[in-house]
Design a protein around this motif. Structure first.
Motif, short mmCIF file in Angstrom:
data_model
loop_
_atom_site.label_atom_id
_atom_site.label_comp_id
_atom_site.label_asym_id
_atom_site.label_seq_id
_atom_site.Cartn_x
_atom_site.Cartn_y
_atom_site.Cartn_z
N GLY A 255 -7.91 -1.14 3.50
CA GLY A 255 -8.39 -0.48 2.28
C GLY A 255 -9.45 0.55 2.67
N GLU B 232 -11.04 2.92 0.34
CA GLU B 232 -11.68 3.63 -0.78
C GLU B 232 -13.12 4.00 -0.46
OE1 GLU B 232 -10.70 0.46 -0.89
OE2 GLU B 232 -12.45 -0.72 -1.38
N ARG C 172 -6.09 4.78 8.55
CA ARG C 172 -6.38 3.41 8.14
C ARG C 172 -5.59 2.44 9.00
NH1 ARG C 172 -3.37 0.74 4.32
NH2 ARG C 172 -1.23 1.47 4.43
N LEU D 61 -1.63 -8.19 9.91
CA LEU D 61 -2.32 -8.19 8.61
C LEU D 61 -1.29 -8.33 7.48
CD1 LEU D 61 -4.70 -7.72 6.66
CD2 LEU D 61 -4.46 -5.29 7.07
N ALA E 57 2.53 -0.97 2.88
CA ALA E 57 2.71 -1.85 4.05
C ALA E 57 2.61 -3.31 3.63
CB ALA E 57 1.64 -1.51 5.09
N GLY F 2 2.68 -4.62 0.34
CA GLY F 2 3.59 -4.98 -0.76
C GLY F 2 5.00 -5.25 -0.26
N SER G 248 5.73 1.00 -7.71
CA SER G 248 4.90 1.87 -6.87
C SER G 248 4.64 3.18 -7.63
CB SER G 248 5.58 2.14 -5.53
OG SER G 248 6.91 2.55 -5.74
N GLU H 179 -7.07 6.77 -9.71
CA GLU H 179 -6.10 6.43 -10.76
C GLU H 179 -6.04 4.95 -11.10
OE1 GLU H 179 -2.17 7.75 -9.78
OE2 GLU H 179 -2.75 9.85 -9.72
N THR H 180 -6.54 4.08 -10.22
CA THR H 180 -6.23 2.66 -10.41
C THR H 180 -7.30 1.80 -11.09
OG1 THR H 180 -6.87 2.16 -8.11
CG2 THR H 180 -4.55 2.62 -8.52
N ARG I 227 -7.67 -4.72 -5.09
CA ARG I 227 -9.09 -4.41 -5.24
C ARG I 227 -9.53 -4.81 -6.65
NH1 ARG I 227 -9.58 -4.59 -0.52
NH2 ARG I 227 -10.27 -2.95 0.90
N VAL J 173 -10.32 -10.58 -4.99
CA VAL J 173 -11.14 -9.35 -4.92
C VAL J 173 -11.79 -9.14 -6.28
CG1 VAL J 173 -9.82 -8.20 -3.09
CG2 VAL J 173 -9.01 -8.06 -5.44
N HIS K 209 -12.25 -13.12 -0.89
CA HIS K 209 -11.65 -11.98 -0.18
C HIS K 209 -11.12 -12.42 1.20
CE1 HIS K 209 -11.73 -7.33 -0.01
NE2 HIS K 209 -10.83 -7.79 0.84
P1 NAP Z 1 -0.46 1.34 1.26
O1 NAP Z 1 0.53 1.15 2.35
O2 NAP Z 1 -1.24 2.59 1.19
O3 NAP Z 1 0.36 1.14 -0.12
C1 NAP Z 1 -0.22 1.38 -1.38
C2 NAP Z 1 0.86 1.17 -2.43
O4 NAP Z 1 0.24 1.30 -3.72
C3 NAP Z 1 1.98 2.20 -2.36
O5 NAP Z 1 3.22 1.60 -2.66
C4 NAP Z 1 1.60 3.19 -3.46
O6 NAP Z 1 2.71 3.86 -4.07
C5 NAP Z 1 0.99 2.25 -4.48
N1 NAP Z 1 0.10 2.97 -5.38
C6 NAP Z 1 -1.02 3.67 -5.09
N2 NAP Z 1 -1.54 4.21 -6.20
C7 NAP Z 1 -0.74 3.86 -7.21
C8 NAP Z 1 -0.74 4.12 -8.60
N3 NAP Z 1 -1.69 4.87 -9.18
N4 NAP Z 1 0.25 3.61 -9.35
C9 NAP Z 1 1.22 2.87 -8.78
N5 NAP Z 1 1.29 2.57 -7.47
C10 NAP Z 1 0.32 3.06 -6.70
O7 NAP Z 1 -1.52 0.16 1.25
P2 NAP Z 1 -1.36 -1.35 1.83
O8 NAP Z 1 -1.59 -1.37 3.30
O9 NAP Z 1 -0.10 -1.95 1.30
O10 NAP Z 1 -2.65 -2.03 1.17
C11 NAP Z 1 -2.80 -2.09 -0.23
C12 NAP Z 1 -4.21 -2.48 -0.59
O11 NAP Z 1 -4.44 -3.87 -0.32
C13 NAP Z 1 -5.31 -1.79 0.24
O12 NAP Z 1 -5.56 -0.49 -0.27
C14 NAP Z 1 -6.49 -2.72 0.02
O13 NAP Z 1 -7.21 -2.31 -1.11
C15 NAP Z 1 -5.83 -4.07 -0.27
N6 NAP Z 1 -6.13 -5.07 0.80
C16 NAP Z 1 -6.66 -6.26 0.43
C17 NAP Z 1 -6.95 -7.22 1.41
C18 NAP Z 1 -7.52 -8.56 1.03
O14 NAP Z 1 -7.90 -9.31 1.92
N7 NAP Z 1 -7.59 -8.92 -0.23
C19 NAP Z 1 -6.65 -6.95 2.75
C20 NAP Z 1 -6.10 -5.71 3.08
C21 NAP Z 1 -5.84 -4.77 2.09
P3 NAP Z 1 3.65 4.85 -3.22
O15 NAP Z 1 4.52 3.93 -2.38
O16 NAP Z 1 4.43 5.56 -4.25
O17 NAP Z 1 2.75 5.70 -2.38
#
Ligand code: NAP
Length: 318
Positions: A74, A76, A91, A97, A148, A150, A168, A209-210, A233, A258, A281
């Motif tokens: 993450g 942000e 990132r 992970l 990655a 999801g 997404s 946006e989120t 988040r 979170v 978390h």
């Molecule tokens: P990523 O690969 O960047 O994927 C983000 C996904 O969210 C993509 O599918 C993206 O859509 C979608 N998205 C973004 N903005 C959107 C919106 N406004 N409306 C609809 N969909 C939207 O990120 P990731 O690696 O999967 O990680 C996701 C998040 O998990 C991180 O940003 C972090 O905040 C969180 N996280 C939490 C932990 C924890 O321990 N709780 C650990 C690691 C990460 P598109 O496919 O269309 O681009």
């Protein structure tokens, strides 16, 4: 000797030492140094900064940075603090992970599918009351975010026999091995996913946006009695609206990893809410060893080609 690579973070001493040791082992040919150990002259030579919640004032003392590698998925905070400088931010995309997060989504999906929150409450009241069993094949899990994490979660849940729906920002080509009940995108797709999911799992990044993306109208669009997990988040879910939806029974349970403020303040009503599970978390922790291997791959590719690894889109915010 090569120009130093700096590790910058606001971490505890043990955690910082673990990252430095893992990075030095993964990149024995590089000179990896903590920020504090570099002289002012050495700081001016640094091209690559590996960061974990860096202090922006320290990053500002590195004038020749070519790119910044985060060890968190993450970004942000770093986008907010450093995005305007224009240095590419890379990132962490670590299969370990993703595996850990997918495991967490499956573990807590079973917790909800097997009615454990209800049995926990019944035990406290000494009530012997079986509930009807619903199999994974009868349970639809809707994933918000198909990045990655999801995709890995969707694959794991699908392998375990759950029905999976995906949402997404943009339409997505999903892996051939992943059969979904619905792949939705954009604002119009969200109510569709919410209306068919028994369990909704948020794996969205925090971007412009989120925040509040799951507020009262979206929670009302969920299936009555559905459950929510937020592993993305905190601010993506409007806490007061969530509590209201749990109080009316519109939602049956929320598993939250979170929060708007972390650690969750002791005064938060979430701690004592009977339909909320609070996690500190922990669903997808960065493993310093596997993260260092991913970072090593990025650094070596950069040394070989001069190309900065794929970076975060600062305007999009993820
Ligand atoms: P990523 O690969 O960047 O994927 C983000 C996904 O969210 C993509 O599918 C993206 O859509 C979608 N998205 C973004 N903005 C959107 C919106 N406004 N409306 C609809 N969909 C939207 O990120 P990731 O690696 O999967 O990680 C996701 C998040 O998990 C991180 O940003 C972090 O905040 C969180 N996280 C939490 C932990 C924890 O321990 N709780 C650990 C690691 C990460 P598109 O496919 O269309 O681009």
């Amino acid at each position: 000797m090569r120009k130093p690579i700096v590790f910058l973070g606001t971490l505890g001493a043990d955690e910082e030492a673990a990252f430095l040791s893992a990075l030095s082992s993964a990149l024995p040919e590089e000179n990896i140094r903590s920020f504090g150990s570099l002289t002012a002259a050495q700081r001016t030579e640094v091209e690559i900064a590996i960061v974990a919640n860096p202090d922006p004032a320290e990053v500002a003392l590195l004038p020749r940075l070519a790119w910044i590698q985060s060890v968190w998925a993450g970004v942000e905070r770093i986008v907010r603090d450093l995005g305007a400088r224009g240095v590419p931010i890379v990132r962490l995309v670590d299969p370990e992970l993703a595996r850990t997060m997918a495991e967490a989504t499956l573990a807590w999906t079973y917790y909800l599918q097997r009615d454990m929150p209800a049995y926990r409450r019944q035990q406290e009241a000494r009530i012997w009351q079986p509930h009807a069993y619903h199999s994974p094949a009868e349970t639809t899990v809707g994933l918000l975010g198909m990045g990655a994490l999801g995709i890995a979660a969707a694959e794991r849940l699908h392998q375990a026999g759950f029905r999976v729906a995906a949402w997404s920002r943009s339409p997505k080509a999903l892996p051939a091995s992943l059969t979904v009940d619905g792949a939705f995108a954009g604002a119009n797709g969200l109510p569709q996913l919410l209306s068919l999911s028994d369990i909704v799992i948020c794996l969205l990044p925090l971007t412009a946006e989120t925040p509040g993306l799951l507020s009262a109208p979206q929670l009302a669009a969920m299936k009555p009695g559905a459950a929510l997990m937020n592993f993305g988040r905190g601010p993506v879910v409007a806490t007061n609206d969530l509590i209201a939806a749990l109080d009316t029974g519109q939602l049956s349970h929320a598993v939250l990893d979170v929060f708007d403020i972390e650690p969750l303040p002791v005064t938060s009503p979430l701690w004592r809410h009977p339909s909320v599970t609070v996690l500190p978390h922990i669903s997808g922790p960065t493993n310093p060893r596997t993260a260092a291997a991913v970072v090593a791959g990025n650094v070596r590719a950069y040394r070989r080609t001069g190309q900065v690894p794929e970076a975060v889109d600062i305007t999009r915010g993820y």
